[in-house]
Design an enzyme around this catalytic site. Structure first.
Site, PDB file in Angstrom:
ATOM      1  N   ASN A  57      10.318  16.414 -16.597  1.00  0.00           N
ATOM      2  CA  ASN A  57       9.038  16.324 -15.899  1.00  0.00           C
ATOM      3  C   ASN A  57       8.992  14.933 -15.268  1.00  0.00           C
ATOM      4  O   ASN A  57       8.711  13.946 -15.940  1.00  0.00           O
ATOM      5  CB  ASN A  57       7.902  16.531 -16.912  1.00  0.00           C
ATOM      6  N   ARG A  60       9.734  20.699 -14.123  1.00  0.00           N
ATOM      7  CA  ARG A  60       8.349  20.932 -13.756  1.00  0.00           C
ATOM      8  C   ARG A  60       8.181  20.561 -12.274  1.00  0.00           C
ATOM      9  O   ARG A  60       8.558  19.478 -11.851  1.00  0.00           O
ATOM     10  CB  ARG A  60       7.421  20.059 -14.588  1.00  0.00           C
ATOM     11  N   HIS A 107      -1.970  23.522 -13.069  1.00  0.00           N
ATOM     12  CA  HIS A 107      -1.886  23.639 -14.542  1.00  0.00           C
ATOM     13  C   HIS A 107      -1.449  25.040 -14.984  1.00  0.00           C
ATOM     14  O   HIS A 107      -1.691  25.442 -16.118  1.00  0.00           O
ATOM     15  CB  HIS A 107      -3.252  23.347 -15.216  1.00  0.00           C
ATOM     16  N   ARG A 120     -11.429  11.919 -10.817  1.00  0.00           N
ATOM     17  CA  ARG A 120     -11.723  12.787  -9.660  1.00  0.00           C
ATOM     18  C   ARG A 120     -13.135  13.356  -9.738  1.00  0.00           C
ATOM     19  O   ARG A 120     -13.620  13.665 -10.825  1.00  0.00           O
ATOM     20  CB  ARG A 120     -10.738  13.970  -9.623  1.00  0.00           C
ATOM     21  N   GLU A 163       3.755  22.554 -22.315  1.00  0.00           N
ATOM     22  CA  GLU A 163       4.323  22.982 -21.028  1.00  0.00           C
ATOM     23  C   GLU A 163       5.846  22.923 -21.053  1.00  0.00           C
ATOM     24  O   GLU A 163       6.516  23.748 -20.438  1.00  0.00           O
ATOM     25  CB  GLU A 163       3.764  22.089 -19.906  1.00  0.00           C
TER      26      GLU A 163
END
Ligand code: ADP
Length: 397
Positions: free
Chosen positions: A7, A92, A180, A241, A384
């Site tokens: 990743n 990823r 996601h 955000r 993940e």
């Protein structure tokens, strides 16, 4: 099969090695290199019971970092003179564009991913340089791309679009891609196992609440809606955000504050959320501490964060016409009893009754409702990397 999972972020690389033998999945090695291209990059890793503290290395770019990672993996996992070599590498990739399932990477796919860089300018370039580095360093080893966007390919057209003129939507591919996906997919599959029910029969709202945060409506194992959209800015409020905001505010601020594209982008993505509202931090732990101290703006930020999750869970349930389980995952979802309690208190109309003692406990997959709760609320740790290892095996079969 031995799978290396990579990743690659802008200045970091996470690397894991999984042994995948049928149902047996063993994480053999877990490592992280941070500060790539900076003055003193550091590596740290765990293997078995051994945990190595951060050590300074030389890594001017991703290729060098991956080379160093492999040296350490080989040192730890080679046995009896046999140099450790992974059978495949799973990567990823944040934006897969129109690649709707995990795929073996070739030059054609790399070109497509390059084209989608414009939609994920922070994430895709390091993901792609990680893949290119592996192709150069280990030319014999197959690479598989696992895309965050892919799980949401099953969203119906009306959920995927904005109410913009058709020609513009098609010209610029202005779709709600969602993100996601690897986490939402992993967690929904683990939920079915935990409940001992077929995934095909379940309606699940998965709540991935980390620095970035999104919800997903998973019906029968498929994503039918999610809160993130064209970019990871849409939906829930996050660490830095805004999440959903009237586009009119953006136009207004650009005009009144004389902001250019780079400035408004920074404001919406990097300076808002917990950080901007509280003026203290983007880190939920620090926000919670400040709430306890009575910090007014941190409290407002924390309340807004939880309120918007609750409100959006309502819309995910509407999208599925019902719900069997709501599942919390990622840094905040797994570790903040406070957020889970605040969110679920507002969902008592669904017949949810929290088991407060279970909610306050730490660690592991668990049910945090009472036995008579009509909808189950679970905490399921996301993984993940494990999902990427599973996909890599599947693609190579
Ligand atoms: P990402 O992968 O998006 O960077 P993570 O899933 O690691 O994010 O989650 C990071 C967030 O989880 C941070 O806001 C952090 O404060 C929060 N977090 C971690 N532990 C706790 C905790 N014990 N209580 C509340 N929040 C926590």
């Amino acid at each position: 099969m031995k799978i290396l999972v990579l990743n690659a972020g802008s200045s970091s690389v996470k690397f894991d090695v999984y042994g995948m033998e049928g149902q047996n999945e063993t994480c053999m090695f877990k490592g992280l290199i941070e500060g790539i291209g900076e003055e003193a990059p550091k590596i740290r890793y765990k293997t078995g019971d051994k945990k190595m503290p951060p050590t300074v290395i030389a890594a001017a770019n991703h290729k060098e970092a991956i080379g160093v990672a492999m040296e350490h993996i080989r040192k730890e996992l080679s046995k009896d003179g046999d140099t450790f070599t992974p059978d495949a590498i799973g990567h990823r990739v944040v934006h897969g564009g129109t690649s709707y399932k995990s795929e073996k990477v070739d030059d054609h796919l790399l070109k497509i991913l390059d084209d989608y860089t414009v939609l994920a300018p922070l994430h895709n370039p390091p993901n792609i340089s990680g893949i290119r580095a592996c192709m150069e360093l280990f030319p014999e080893t197959p690479n598989v791309g696992v895309f965050d966007t892919a799980f949401h390919a099953t969203m119906p057209d009306h959920a995927k679009r904005y109410a913009l003129p058709h020609e513009l939507t098609e010209k610029h591919k202005l779709f709600r891609y969602g993100f996601h996906g690897t986490s939402h997919r992993f967690v929904s599959q683990e939920t079915a196992k935990f409940l001992g029910k077929p995934l095909e029969d379940l309606k699940i709202v998965t709540c991935h609440l980390g620095n970035g945060a999104s919800l997903c409506a998973v019906k029968g194992g498929k994503s039918i809606d999610t809160t993130m959209g064209f970019t990871p800015l849409e939906g829930l409020m996050m660490g830095t955000r805004t999440g959903d905001i009237d586009a009119g505010v953006v136009l207004f601020l650009m005009e009144k504050e004389n902001l250019g594209i780079a400035e408004i982008n920074k404001l919406l993505n990097k300076k808002s959320g917990f950080l901007g509202m509280s003026g203290v931090s983007n880190d939920a732990r620090i926000i919670e501490d400040k709430v306890e101290e009575g910090h007014k703006n941190a409290t407002l930020a924390f309340d807004l964060f939880n309120y918007r999750i609750k409100r959006s869970i309502g819309s995910m349930i509407a999208a599925m016409d019902g719900v069997d389980a709501i599942v919390f995952t990622a840094g905040i979802g797994e570790n903040s009893p406070w957020t889970r309690k605040d969110v679920c208190e507002g969902l008592s109309y669904l017949g949810i009754t929290l088991n407060l003692e279970e909610n306050d406990k730490r660690g592991g997959s668990r049910d945090i409702t009472t036995p008579d709760s009509k909808v189950k609320v679970l905490v399921i740790p996301t993984d993940e990397e494990r999902m990427i290892a599973r996909d890599t095996v599947e693609v190579l079969k």
